[in-house]
Design an enzyme around this catalytic site. Structure first.
Site, mmCIF file in Angstrom:
data_model
loop_
_atom_site.group_PDB
_atom_site.id
_atom_site.type_symbol
_atom_site.label_atom_id
_atom_site.label_comp_id
_atom_site.label_asym_id
_atom_site.label_seq_id
_atom_site.Cartn_x
_atom_site.Cartn_y
_atom_site.Cartn_z
ATOM 1 N N GLU A 46 0.841 -1.219 -0.096
ATOM 2 C CA GLU A 46 0.025 -0.127 0.046
ATOM 3 C C GLU A 46 0.835 1.302 -0.147
ATOM 4 O OE1 GLU A 46 -3.528 0.509 -0.106
ATOM 5 O OE2 GLU A 46 -3.640 -1.795 -0.379
ATOM 6 N N SER A 63 -48.304 -28.298 38.409
ATOM 7 C CA SER A 63 -47.890 -29.111 39.227
ATOM 8 C C SER A 63 -46.404 -28.495 39.676
ATOM 9 C CB SER A 63 -47.968 -30.117 38.858
ATOM 10 O OG SER A 63 -49.489 -30.860 38.624
#
Length: 783
Positions: free
Chosen positions: A208, A484
């Site tokens: 780059e 229950s």
């Protein structure tokens, strides 16, 4: 005598010739041009001064903007959210297979012999692991190699590899679940330069910006060269921007293509280069550069890109993988390796070739690298977890304990209780079971919560039959009758009342009619609509019989049962009506999980949590509001209830669960609300407590019982995550008792027609010589 001289007359001057006049007198046009020249020069230098002054002022303005960014907080780093850190120690309830699954989830590589960090090998009973260094909430953990040995119960030992010294506890690094994105939608994982692989830095500069360390922010030669190449090609094929210019654009400018933007970019690059060290600029670039798109999230920086593309820390990437990260900078979309693998590999190989030509790679290294595959993570395996139900709870808890401004801070780290393997098993169980149950009704929904029995942390949570769906969280937000599931608390209350009740105590199973304050009557029924006259307490419990339970509850008082449930962690108001004894109490899976966590934890209430620690940007712990705890149920009574719950699985309403896992001791309780509208199950093994609801959002009838709906989800969960058998460790105050199978009277071991059941020592007074029960004096004097 003197004479006066008269002055001589001067000869008259001859008029100048026209040509002489022309030479001596400037032409009008020349004078005008000289005048304009002077004016132009005057205007020019004045304008130059104005421009220079304006440029200076503008540069000062830009300098202030740059200084605020570089010398302050460069980025808002999203809050990192981690799972629990798996703890390994002698006796830990972790199996050999579960550890290997965890290591694979963390991205460890299985090899024949670990040679570096991030690798492990495994035999049938041992795992040789070279752990990565990581930040633990209680301090940094260095890399370490250990040998972990397993037996039938879990972890047998953990020993250091070098000196074979046994370790008390050893932690694996937590899984990075996600980052909580706020505001700009950018995702980033900061990595300082010193922890960045050198090959990435070298390749970046080579590809780059080769003159990065020589130029002063802008490289005029590169700009001219790029312009010539682009003109020759007839299109843009090369850029002339330096790394510093790219950084300036990414930090401060838009991607608009205009001369003004380019000038501003160049000016900012010059200022950045003047003010800051090259390495600081490089670090900023490596953590800012755009590396791709993860759906709605922009992926920034090499650290996050490593996780996004390869699913592992950047320090563990191979050379070809490092080269690909540099290659992708040119165009993350264009070189998307999942969509365009050939294009991506070609670009990667170009980076590798440039490294070889720069003599940073040997020819042999280059050949080996270009022949290797890209090594990407599987595209269908997400880089971050979709946990909408759990993350909603995390956000709520952070707000409650640490304040609503916490997530606005940059760089915080949130350590949670989530067990990734339990979550994965839960999601698979929900998906597979609900697919089957949806054949009954496509609208069926589910809510599921799992807790860690040892830490009282939320280990997993599912709020929808599509676990990734972000919406109504049924694990937390529903309020439905629990049926229950209330019964263990009725029986725990009774067993805690001194020597009145044992597991063998006979309970009436006869028709009963109750009246409320308004004169309305209620006649509870057993599921089979039959009555047996009398049943032992344990039988009534494991068969989930309604009438004996109501008789027992009315004898001890509904307020006493409500108190027990409240102490166990029930957060909503409990209606103290007789119907509450059969579960006419509205709750959520999270509320049920809290209460059953208390049952599983020897009666100790500990407030469930999803967050264990929070660290700030500098890794300092933040103090939040504490979590409450207390002894809610007597340890001995709780032990008896746990025993009864194991019998529910062994031979009661959940026996199909016991049959599916023979030889494994599990505790559980099924629950069904009126007209089979809600299907519930709650239970636990040695590691996790589970609470599951299956039903319809519109409260319609499902035709499902607890055993056929919610329990099926739990059974599928245990198939995905093998259960660890409950370790029924005896507790103080509990003895092995023997009771007459008919009357429930305490007997000696050798008496006939007796059943062996655990009992509280204070309530177990066997009859002498299998005859009459002991008198109060004999009980007092020991017979």
């Amino acid at each position: 005598m003197t004479t006066k001289e008269t002055p001589k007359k001067r000869a008259p001057r001859k008029p100048a010739s026209k040509s002489a006049k022309a030479k001596s007198k400037p032409k009008k046009g020349v004078a005008t041009s000289r005048g304009w020249g002077r004016k132009l020069w005057s205007i020019t230098w004045k304008l130059a001064l104005i421009v220079m002054a304006a440029l200076t002022i503008y540069s000062i303005y830009l300098d202030q903007i740059i200084a605020r960014k570089f010398e302050g907080q460069k980025w808002h780093l999203p809050a990192q959210v981690f799972s629990r850190s798996m703890a390994l120690y002698p006796g830990a309830a972790v199996s050999h297979g579960q550890l290997i699954a965890e290591l694979k989830l963390l991205g460890y590589r299985k090899v024949a012999n670990p040679r570096q960090v991030g690798e492990f090998s495994a035999s049938k009973t041992k795992v040789d692991l070279w752990r990565r260094p990581f930040l633990h909430p209680q301090g940094s953990q260095g890399e370490q190699r250990v040998m972990i040995t397993f037996d039938g119960l879990g972890v047998e030992s953990v020993a250091r590899h070098d000196d074979k010294r046994q370790m008390a506890v050893f932690h694996l690094e937590p899984v990075l679940l996600d980052r909580m994105i706020t505001g700009d939608g950018e995702d980033r994982l900061f990595v300082p330069t010193e922890k960045m692989p050198q090959a990435i830095v070298d390749a970046l500069i080579l590809v780059e910006d080769r003159s990065f360390y020589q130029h002063h922010g802008v490289n005029p030669f590169a700009i001219v060269r790029a312009a010539m190449v682009n003109i020759s090609a007839g299109r843009t094929v090369q850029g002339g921007s330096t790394l510093t210019q790219q950084l300036a654009k990414n930090f401060f400018l838009s991607s608009e293509r205009s001369l003004i933007r380019k000038v501003r970019e160049a000016l900012m690059a010059i200022i950045i280069d003047f003010r800051y060290d090259k390495n600081e600029i490089l670090e900023a670039y490596l953590n800012e550069v755009y590396m791709g798109q993860d759906k709605s999230r922009a992926v920034h920086g090499m650290g996050l890109a490593s996780q996004f593309y390869f699913g592992r820390p950047i320090a563990e990437l191979t050379l070809p993988q490092q080269a690909f990260l540099v290659a992708a900078i040119k165009g993350p979309s264009y070189y998307n390796p999942w969509r365009y693998p050939a294009r991506a590999q070609e670009r990667r190989d170009l980076v590798l070739r440039l490294l070889m030509e720069a003599e940073q790679l040997s020819v042999a290294q280059y050949k080996a690298a270009v022949e290797s595959p890209l090594g990407l993570r599987k595209f269908d395996k997400p880089v971050h977890q979709k946990l909408p139900a759990f993350f909603a709870v995390v956000r709520h808890e952070l707000n409650q304990r640490f304040g609503n401004a916490l997530l606005q801070q940059s760089g915080i780290k949130v350590y949670t209780t989530l067990d990734p393997m339990a979550q994965e098993a839960a999601e698979k169980a929900v998906a597979s079971t609900m697919k089957q149950l949806s054949q009954r009704d496509k609208a069926l929904q589910v809510g599921m919560v799992l807790t860690d029995k040892y830490s009282a942390g939320i280990a997993a949570m599912v709020g929808d039959k599509v676990p990734s769906y972000q919406g109504f969280n049924r694990a937390v937000e529903i309020r439905r009758p629990i049926g229950s599931l209330v019964k263990p608390f009725v029986y725990a209350t009774a067993l805690s009342q001194g020597n009145k009740y044992t597991l063998a105590t006979p309970l009436k199973d006869e028709p009963i009619t109750l009246k409320n304050g308004q004169g309305k009557t209620w006649s509870p029924q057993n599921v089979d609509k039959k009555f047996t006259g009398q049943v032992p307490l344990l039988t009534a419990f494991k068969r989930s019989m309604n009438v004996p339970t109501v008789n027992l509850g009315m004898a001890i008082g509904t307020s006493a049962v409500a108190t027990t449930l409240d102490k166990a962690g029930w957060t909503d108001k409990i209606p103290e009506y007789p119907s509450m004894l059969l579960g006419a109490i509205n709750g959520s899976p999270l509320m049920v999980a809290q209460a059953y966590q208390t049952l599983a934890d020897n009666g100790r209430y500990r407030q469930l949590s999803a967050v264990t620690h929070v660290l700030d940007m500098d890794n300092n712990p933040l103090q939040g509001a504490g979590l409450s705890s207390s002894q809610a149920i007597d340890v001995g009574s709780d032990f008896l209830v746990q025993h009864a719950m194991t019998q529910v699985v062994a031979s009661g309403t959940a026996r199909r669960l016991g049959q599916a896992f023979p030889g494994v001791t599990l505790a559980g309780k099924t629950g069904t609300s009126n007209d089979s509208r809600d299907s519930w199950f709650a239970g636990f093994d040695e590691r996790n407590v589970a609470a599951i609801w299956v039903g319809l959002d519109d409260n319609g009838k499902t035709g499902l019982y607890g055993s056929s709906g919610a329990m099926a989800v739990y059974q599928a969960f245990l198939k995905n995550r093998a259960p660890i058998s409950l370790r029924r460790t005896p507790v103080n105050g509990v003895v092995q008792g023997y009771f007459d199978a008919t009357s429930g009277a305490a007997m000696e071991r050798d008496c006939g027609n007796v059943m062996a059941l655990p009992a509280l020592a204070e309530s177990y007074h066997p009859a002498k010589n299998c005859g009459e029960p002991l008198s109060w004096w004999q009980k007092l004097t020991g017979g």
